[in-house]
Scaffold this active site. Structure first.
Site, PDB file in Angstrom:
ATOM      1  CD  GLU A 156      -2.951  -1.203   2.233  1.00  0.00           C
ATOM      2  OE1 GLU A 156      -4.124  -0.837   2.115  1.00  0.00           O
ATOM      3  OE2 GLU A 156      -2.464  -1.664   3.304  1.00  0.00           O
ATOM      4  CD  GLU A 174      -3.493  -6.215   3.483  1.00  0.00           C
ATOM      5  OE1 GLU A 174      -2.801  -5.195   3.583  1.00  0.00           O
ATOM      6  OE2 GLU A 174      -3.605  -6.859   2.400  1.00  0.00           O
TER       7      GLU A 174
END
Length: 258
Positions: free
Chosen positions: A111, A131
């Site tokens: 990210e 995730e």
């Protein structure tokens, strides 16, 4: 200023920020997030800092995301208002940040890459938003940015499976700019030096106009860009005059950033 989890090197108008937890694949704790937040606050404020490179220490990892071992031991997941690594929610930053990806960029590390303006990677780099495999989601901007950068179906293919992507595939998916056979930091310096050849006022105006135009149609964005703060600062700057003078005199421009 002394930092525990990062290091900062100033080279003229360039800063190189290194996440310094190689023993933990440069995964970030709450304190590391806070230190990075302070560094990028200073970068945003300081008129003499024009370009930043963000990298990870060692050869194995850029950043493996949030330190899950720290969290499992009772540490809370806390990030500054500016987001993961003090960067992913910094939506008003008009100065360029380059990611030099020297290994694993997983979860929050990926990210960070997506939040940077330019990203270069060593051939051994690996990217993922895994995730869902640990009961979480890419809520530091990965969900929003990846689909905009590579398209919905390809982004869903990465995010819903958490699969790993090589540096070469990341280049083909166009969320990095270069696979650097000479090393990520060397390539990042090369990109930074090319940016530093341009007026920082122009670079900031361009970045702000590009990012704000993402939520507008083209005619609207072209009308509104004249009122953007960085654009107005560029048009009123000494650099706007210096560029023309240097061109007329056939000499390199001497940018002041003002």
């Amino acid at each position: 200023m002394a930092y525990r989890y990062i290091s900062v090197l100033r080279e003229g108008h360039l800063i190189i920020v290194t996440i310094a937890r190689p023993e933990a694949y440069n995964a970030l704790t709450n304190d590391a997030h806070a230190e990075l937040g302070e560094v990028f606050d200073d970068f945003a404020r300081d008129d003499e800092q024009w370009v930043a490179i963000l990298r990870g220490a060692g050869e194995r990892a850029f950043c493996a995301g949030h330190d899950l071992k720290h969290q499992a031991a009772g540490g809370r997941l806390e990030t500054p208002a500016s987001g993961f690594a003090g960067l992913t929610a910094r939506h008003d930053l008009v100065k360029p940040v380059i990611a030099a990806v020297n290994g694993v960029a997983m979860g929050g590390g990926c990210e960070i890459v997506l939040a940077c303006d330019i990203a270069v990677a060593s051939p051994n780099a690996v990217f993922a938003l895994p995730e869902p495999r640990v009961g979480l989601a890419a809520i530091a901007g990965g969900i929003q940015r990846l689909s905009r950068e590579i398209g919905l179906k390809r982004a869903m293919g990465m995010m819903l499976t958490g699969r790993h992507v090589s540096a070469q595939e990341a280049l083909e998916l166009v969320f990095i700019n270069e696979v650097a056979s000479d090393g990520a930091l060397t390539a990042a310096r090369r990109w930074a030096n090319e940016i530093l050849m341009c007026s920082p006022m122009s670079v900031r105006a361009t970045k702000q106009a590009v990012l704000r135009s993402l939520s507008s149609d083209i005619p609207q964005a072209m009308r509104e860009e004249w009122d953007y703060p960085a654009m107005q600062a560029m048009l009123a700057s000494a650099d706007a005059v210096e560029g023309s003078v240097a061109f007329a005199k056939k000499r390199p421009p001497r940018w002041s950033g003002r």
